[in-house]
Design an enzyme around this catalytic site. Sequence first.
Site, PDB file in Angstrom:
ATOM      1  N   SER A   1      31.090 -48.553  57.710  1.00 40.71           N
ATOM      2  CA  SER A   1      30.341 -47.336  57.439  1.00 40.71           C
ATOM      3  C   SER A   1      31.061 -46.055  57.827  1.00 40.71           C
ATOM      4  CB  SER A   1      28.960 -47.386  58.104  1.00 40.71           C
ATOM      5  OG  SER A   1      29.077 -47.691  59.460  1.00 40.71           O
TER       6      SER A   1
ATOM      7  N   HIS B   1      30.074 -42.302  62.039  1.00 39.51           N
ATOM      8  CA  HIS B   1      29.536 -41.821  60.764  1.00 39.51           C
ATOM      9  C   HIS B   1      29.842 -40.333  60.586  1.00 39.51           C
ATOM     10  CE1 HIS B   1      26.134 -45.082  60.922  1.00 39.51           C
ATOM     11  NE2 HIS B   1      27.348 -45.596  61.047  1.00 39.51           N
TER      12      HIS B   1
END
Length: 250
Positions: free
Chosen positions: A148, A212
């Site tokens: 991610s 992220h």
Amino acid sequence: MIRKWSASIVRAGRTVGGSSAPVTYTLIALCCLAFLAGPASGLNPAYGTGDELLAVQRAYFRRWGVIPAELFEGSGRSALTPATALFVHGSWVHLLGNMLFLYVFGAMTEERMGRVQFILFYVGCGYLALLGYAVANADSEQSLVGASGAISAVLGAFLYLFPRARVTSLLPFLFFLPVRFPAWVVLPFWAALQWLAAGRAPDGPGVAYLAHLIGFGLGFGYASVRYGRPTGPTRVKAAPAPAPEGENQP
């Protein structure tokens, strides 16, 4: 039976090779294959069950994931882990959440960047996102796995390249009814959620929200420097809920 499987594999290969986003689909396939072959899927009885399986999973994550406390010791193997960790996922939810986001946003981004540039962008930003998290948590002994950070970079680039793209989202506070918003609304909202979550994230196992944010910033920054003005309106055929499953600390 074997002939049918072989024919299916050949057809799938032709589909990927003839598609406009073969790198995206290949990345998805590699992540899925790595998960199915590894102990985290729980499908291979050779890894055992119960406590034995848990011990094998921990060893697997430590071997292929990023361990911040070991990353800067000068080991060549440790230096590679921010790349290998991009193809390792901690659970079915972790895998499927990330792959759904990559499927939705990766194809259009790859088409805009081109195949070679996209794979270098994906791996490079993913590596730097995990590296940035490791620098900020240099004493952590928790292994970090997941794609991610790289996928967040894809979201950042997508926001810059296609800010007016219409994205269908399923929002929990609207009882998961599908609503369509432009990317410049959905993706900054997602980034804000990551920022808030990062400030309240506890130490220990969980989601590495900082990775992220780093990936998202790298992706947006790269696209803004590398490309000119964003493209006009377009539509994204589908989209998941407002956040991918995060970098996982099993």
